[in-house]
Design a protein around this motif. Structure first.
Motif: not given
Length: 126
Positions: A30-36, A50-57, A59-64
């Protein structure tokens, strides 16, 4: 409510690898978005995404960190991961796990997240 507990931090030399884990106290389905996020010790440094991931898998990252960090989640184990390769001294920071019920936004804003862990320290020496 959900409690998050990070682990896996440590002191490593530049070029090394670490895998951070974040264990949740309840099901993460039930956590739609998790991240660091991370926060460096220098004065005035804000908590940066730093990075995110949704419940579909998705992902999104910081450029660095693109190409060096990989975020993943295992809902069966209620755990979020961050695999880090080719660590750099600039990666030295406290790393926090975060979660929110709704999906990820396009940008990484710590204020969007209501659930946080206590953090795990990563220190990279040159």
């Amino acid at each position: 409510q959900v409690q998050l507990v990070e682990s896996g931090g440590g002191s490593v030399q530049a070029g090394g690898s670490l895998r951070l884990s974040c264990a949740a106290s309840r099901a993460t389905d039930g956590l739609g978005c998790m991240g660091w996020f991370r926060q460096r010790q220098a004065a005035g440094k804000e908590r940066e995404g730093v990075a995110l991931i949704d419940h579909y898998g998705r992902t999104r990252y910081a450029d660095s960190v693109k190409g060096r960090f990989t975020i993943s989640r295992d809902n069966t184990k209620r755990t979020l991961y961050l695999q880090i390769h080719r660590l750099e001294p600039e990666d030295t920071a406290m790393y926090y796990c975060a979660a929110r019920p709704r999906g990820c936004r396009e940008y990484m804003d710590a204020q969007d997240f209501g659930y946080w862990g206590q953090g795990t320290q990563v220190t990279v020496s040159s």
